[in-house]
Write a protein that holds these residues in place. Structure first.
Motif, PDB file in Angstrom:
ATOM      1  N   ILE A   1       0.833  -1.204   0.000  1.00 19.61           N
ATOM      2  CA  ILE A   1       0.000   0.000   0.000  1.00 19.61           C
ATOM      3  C   ILE A   1       0.868   1.254   0.000  1.00 19.61           C
ATOM      4  O   ILE A   1       0.617   2.207  -0.757  1.00 19.61           O
ATOM      5  CB  ILE A   1      -0.957  -0.008   1.208  1.00 19.61           C
TER       6      ILE A   1
ATOM      7  N   GLU B   1      -5.118   8.782   3.105  1.00 20.08           N
ATOM      8  CA  GLU B   1      -5.336   7.698   2.145  1.00 20.08           C
ATOM      9  C   GLU B   1      -4.802   6.367   2.673  1.00 20.08           C
ATOM     10  O   GLU B   1      -5.426   5.315   2.514  1.00 20.08           O
ATOM     11  CB  GLU B   1      -4.667   8.043   0.809  1.00 20.08           C
TER      12      GLU B   1
ATOM     13  N   ARG C   1      -7.026   2.926   3.552  1.00 19.11           N
ATOM     14  CA  ARG C   1      -6.795   1.619   2.934  1.00 19.11           C
ATOM     15  C   ARG C   1      -6.429   0.544   3.947  1.00 19.11           C
ATOM     16  O   ARG C   1      -6.629  -0.647   3.695  1.00 19.11           O
ATOM     17  CB  ARG C   1      -5.711   1.736   1.861  1.00 19.11           C
TER      18      ARG C   1
ATOM     19  N   GLU D   1       0.850   4.119  -2.829  1.00 23.59           N
ATOM     20  CA  GLU D   1       0.406   5.468  -2.484  1.00 23.59           C
ATOM     21  C   GLU D   1       1.523   6.499  -2.602  1.00 23.59           C
ATOM     22  O   GLU D   1       1.295   7.624  -3.030  1.00 23.59           O
ATOM     23  CB  GLU D   1      -0.174   5.495  -1.065  1.00 23.59           C
TER      24      GLU D   1
END
Length: 549
Positions: free
Chosen positions: A190, A227, A231, A194
């Motif tokens: 992730i 963000e 997630r 990102e």
């Protein structure tokens, strides 16, 4: 530079880098004597460029003078074919002038005619472990520290975020460590997605990750963190199991290049633990604001930190008396740390203690405080045999497995009687393993040392700490005392705390006494000791001795 086949040199370099396992790589085309070096080596050692003409001489200037002949002879023996490969250790100078021990390996690559064409090799800094984390394939904490240092040396502004997964031990306990590693790998995926080209991601200790960016603003970090949290808390599945993760994060911006990487890391950890312990996981940004002496905070922290290294130069102790609540006669004093120099003047602990508390150097300062307080208090014992000196402890000192031995050695070294020493802790000790604390304080109390719980009532775990740890004294925070003349709620709170402490066989000391009226009101409660400006502000040792000796 000489005429080179740059495309072939680069392809050879890339091939070597693939096999380097995190080490710095160099590849020299022998015909032109032009070499290419890893960008990390260029930044860390302060080399002129990734492409270097006559690198054996340029690099030779970085080799420690005592090791240069050894280095040069080994290179020559390899290139002339006397030795099949180059494999030695020597000291090399970094961009900031320090020397680190390196392992250097090299070998020749031959062309189709059997003639030496390239000299290829790797360089490893032996002062640290490997630079690549095996679970996430990110650069690890050692690589992070090197990159921060290199950015400073290159005078590159950098914004840094440290984020971590909270309560991860529960995941390991339920699913096992192998599953836990899968979780960290997914978190890494992730972050990789990102962050992208926004910055560089690092795997730090435990379940923490760091991000360094040169272009981003702190506002960009705030959005990025939102963000990432989204997630990792919604629809996060690993091997069919839904896992809800809780994150904490701190961020700083570094715009000054004369501060050490250790100072930067201490400030970053402070920001992270503020998020974790005081801001419910929201991103905490430590802003490098100008302080009241027109100096930037991180710059000041750097100078103070360096003072610890320099035998605690600039530090001194002040003492505030503690008196008997009824007779107002002297019972003891609390030792309070201060720091000063010609540039900054006197700096109170509120401006540096919290930031440096998790610094690896802080236990050294803690030792200096204990030793200095014991030496000063011995003079008071000549006139006041029952005088007790109170010394504040940081949880970083208590984390040290050798802390009890440190205290014991200092008592022996100074000849100070243990029964005249009181160690003050705060409810922040909840951050540590409670069983460790109980055992530590059991040993200390068996030696005759007293324990006080400071700032009682300011944290939600105060009662729990009092219940778990046997203390001699509970110190009521001044916040409950300052309005006690008019506030019935504060009077009731003080009454409750004093009765609670009494039920645990602990004496009570009230801090923040500023008027005689306060002293008279507190006589109605089970309070044994008083401390505050009404009796004296904290003063240096010589002034304390003049007043009481």
């Amino acid at each position: 530079m000489g005429c080179i086949d740059k495309k072939r040199l680069d392809s050879t370099f890339d091939a070597c880098t693939t096999l380097s396992a995190g080490a710095y790589v160099y590849v020299c085309e022998l015909k032109s004597n032009v070499s290419r070096w890893s960008k990390g080596a260029v930044d860390f050692f302060g080399l002129p460029d990734e492409y270097i003409q006559d690198a054996e001489y340029v690099w030779g200037e970085h080799v420690h003078p005592e090791d240069r002949d050894y280095y040069s002879n080994s290179i020559m023996r390899t290139i002339t074919g006397v030795d099949p490969s180059h494999d030695i250790q020597y000291r090399a100078k970094t961009c900031d002038g320090d020397y680190v021990l390196c392992s250097c390996q090299g070998t020749l690559l031959y062309d189709a005619d059997g003639k030496p064409e390239y000299f290829c090799g790797t360089l490893r800094n032996n002062d640290v472990k490997g630079y690549i984390d095996e679970i996430t394939n990110f650069r690890n904490q050692y690589g992070f520290l090197d990159d921060v240092k290199a950015n400073n040396w290159n005078k590159q502004e950098q914004q840094i975020m440290l984020l971590g997964v909270s309560g991860f031990s529960h995941t390991n306990e339920i699913y096992g460590y192998t599953f836990g590693n899968r979780v960290l790998q997914k978190v890494a995926d992730i972050l990789r997605e990102e962050v992208g080209n926004f910055g560089k991601v690092y795997r730090m200790d435990g379940t923490k990750f760091a991000i360094i960016s040169h272009e981003a603003k702190i506002g960009d970090f705030i959005q990025l963190y939102k963000e990432i949290k989204k997630r990792t808390s919604h629809d996060f599945y690993v091997e069919g199991h839904r896992v809800v993760l809780s994150l904490d994060a701190g961020a700083i911006g570094v715009e000054h290049f004369d501060v050490s990487v250790e100072t930067i890391y201490s400030c970053l950890k402070y920001a992270y633990y503020e998020s974790k312990n005081s801001h419910h996981g929201e991103l905490y940004v430590l802003r490098d604001r100008i302080t009241d002496d027109n100096r930037f905070m991180i710059e000041k922290i750097n100078v103070i930190r360096n003072s610890i290294v320099d035998d605690c130069s600039g530090f001194f102790l002040c003492y505030q008396p503690i008196v008997d609540a009824k007779t107002e006669k002297l019972k003891g004093a609390e030792a309070l740390i201060r720091w000063k120099n010609d540039t900054y003047g006197v700096v109170p602990p509120v401006q540096f203690v919290d930031v440096l508390e998790r610094d690896s150097l802080f236990p050294e300062l803690g030792k200096w405080i204990l030793k200095s307080a014991m030496f000063d208090a011995k003079k008071m014992l000549e006139k006041y045999p029952h005088f007790v000196i109170n010394v504040n402890l940081s949880y970083s000192q208590l984390e040290d497995g050798d802390f009890v031995n440190v205290v014991t050695r200092l008592l022996d070294e100074t000849g100070f009687p243990p029964e005249n020493l009181c160690l003050e802790i705060t409810e922040r000790c909840r951050l540590l393993d409670i069983n460790l604390l109980k055992e530590t304080f059991r040993i200390l109390r068996n030696k005759g040392i007293k324990i006080a719980l400071d700032d009682f009532g300011t944290g939600y775990c105060s009662i729990e700490v009092l219940r778990e740890i046997s203390v001699n004294t509970v110190k009521i925070d001044r916040g409950f005392i300052m309005n006690i003349e008019k506030s019935h709620s504060d009077q009731n709170t003080v009454r409750f705390i004093s009765e609670l402490a009494d039920s645990f066989q602990a004496e009570v000391c009230a801090e923040g006494i500023e008027t005689q009226e306060m002293q008279q009101i507190l006589l109605d409660y089970k309070i044994k000791s008083l401390q505050g400006y009404y009796y004296s502000k904290p003063v240096q040792a010589e002034d304390f001795f003049k007043k009481y000796c």
